[in-house]
Design an enzyme around this catalytic site. Structure first.
Site, PDB file in Angstrom:
ATOM      1  N   HIS A  22       0.794  -1.229   0.000  1.00 22.65           N
ATOM      2  CA  HIS A  22       0.000   0.000   0.000  1.00 22.65           C
ATOM      3  C   HIS A  22       0.826   1.280   0.000  1.00 22.65           C
ATOM      4  CE1 HIS A  22       0.639  -1.574   4.064  1.00 22.65           C
ATOM      5  NE2 HIS A  22       0.841  -0.305   4.410  1.00 22.65           N
ATOM      6  N   HIS A  60      28.265  -4.832  -9.099  1.00 19.69           N
ATOM      7  CA  HIS A  60      29.145  -5.568  -8.194  1.00 19.69           C
ATOM      8  C   HIS A  60      28.496  -6.774  -7.530  1.00 19.69           C
ATOM      9  CE1 HIS A  60      31.999  -1.908  -7.461  1.00 19.69           C
ATOM     10  NE2 HIS A  60      31.887  -2.234  -8.737  1.00 19.69           N
ATOM     11  N   ASN A  61      27.176  -6.751  -7.362  1.00 18.05           N
ATOM     12  CA  ASN A  61      26.499  -7.812  -6.620  1.00 18.05           C
ATOM     13  C   ASN A  61      25.558  -8.658  -7.456  1.00 18.05           C
ATOM     14  OD1 ASN A  61      26.293  -5.108  -4.519  1.00 18.05           O
ATOM     15  ND2 ASN A  61      27.602  -6.830  -3.989  1.00 18.05           N
ATOM     16  N   ARG A 110      36.309  -9.970 -10.665  1.00 13.33           N
ATOM     17  CA  ARG A 110      36.613 -10.126  -9.243  1.00 13.33           C
ATOM     18  C   ARG A 110      35.361 -10.242  -8.376  1.00 13.33           C
ATOM     19  NH1 ARG A 110      36.906  -4.646  -6.565  1.00 13.33           N
ATOM     20  NH2 ARG A 110      36.243  -3.202  -8.176  1.00 13.33           N
ATOM     21  N   ARG A 169       8.783   5.421   1.194  1.00 14.03           N
ATOM     22  CA  ARG A 169       8.669   6.524   2.150  1.00 14.03           C
ATOM     23  C   ARG A 169       9.970   7.320   2.294  1.00 14.03           C
ATOM     24  NH1 ARG A 169       5.149   2.683   5.422  1.00 14.03           N
ATOM     25  NH2 ARG A 169       3.075   3.282   4.708  1.00 14.03           N
ATOM     26  N   ALA A 173      11.338  -0.655   2.328  1.00 15.51           N
ATOM     27  CA  ALA A 173      11.959  -1.672   1.474  1.00 15.51           C
ATOM     28  C   ALA A 173      12.571  -2.809   2.274  1.00 15.51           C
ATOM     29  CB  ALA A 173      12.988  -1.081   0.512  1.00 15.51           C
ATOM     30  N   GLN A 174      12.598  -2.705   3.596  1.00 13.02           N
ATOM     31  CA  GLN A 174      13.199  -3.754   4.413  1.00 13.02           C
ATOM     32  C   GLN A 174      12.370  -5.036   4.393  1.00 13.02           C
ATOM     33  OE1 GLN A 174      16.231  -3.419   5.396  1.00 13.02           O
ATOM     34  NE2 GLN A 174      16.313  -1.261   4.870  1.00 13.02           N
ATOM     35  N   GLY A 175      11.067  -4.909   4.560  1.00 10.95           N
ATOM     36  CA  GLY A 175      10.209  -6.098   4.593  1.00 10.95           C
ATOM     37  C   GLY A 175      10.215  -6.857   3.281  1.00 10.95           C
ATOM     38  N   CYS A 177       7.964  -1.156  -0.879  1.00 10.78           N
ATOM     39  CA  CYS A 177       7.173  -0.980   0.338  1.00 10.78           C
ATOM     40  C   CYS A 177       7.697   0.266   1.035  1.00 10.78           C
ATOM     41  CB  CYS A 177       7.192  -2.217   1.245  1.00 10.78           C
ATOM     42  SG  CYS A 177       8.690  -2.530   2.192  1.00 10.78           S
TER      43      CYS A 177
END
Length: 143
Positions: free
Chosen positions: A9, A98-99, A132, A109, A68-70, A65
């Protein structure tokens, strides 16, 4: 390119702007997100996005979200997923370069819509550098 997107949401307006940008660029979009600001549970939208990556239905993906952590925690439960929380286009570029990140996790937010679109543009245009970084990325997986 096939791109999967999901949001809770906090992100419908972000998703609409990102989808328009991507479709204007000729990309195919699978939308797993909500279209309203009514409260929903972010894992319900993040899991299908991660599964699209795992099943090869999407080349790259985006989840949105509030922080963005969840969504990041959810998508990163999948072994083939490398979800990166990004808040600038520079970080989005490095996450790819790199990842070998394959899911961009956007904190609605803490970023603006123009920032989010710029991150998406950088994310999809930046290739994995390999070299590398290859061995480091292989060490991310638990198996």
């Amino acid at each position: 390119m096939n791109i999967s997107i999901g949001n809770d949401h906090a992100g419908p307006d972000y998703k609409f702007a990102i989808v328009k940008f991507l479709e204007d660029q000729g990309h195919q979009i699978t939308n797993h997100g909500t279209d309203t600001e009514n409260s929903v549970d972010y894992p319900d939208f993040a899991h299908p996005v991660a599964q699209d990556i795992v099943k090869g239905k999407a080349d790259l993906a985006i989840v949105i979200c509030g922080s963005a952590q969840g969504v990041s925690m959810t998508v990163n439960k999948y072994e083939q997923v490398r979800g990166a929380v990004c808040w600038t286009k520079e970080i989005a570029g490095l996450a790819r370069q790199h990842n070998d990140a394959n899911i961009l996790c956007i904190p609605a937010r803490f970023t603006s819509i123009p920032q989010a679109v710029a991150m998406v543009e950088t994310f999809i245009q930046t290739p994995f550098e390999g070299g590398r970084h290859e061995g480091r990325v292989k060490k991310i997986s638990c198996s």
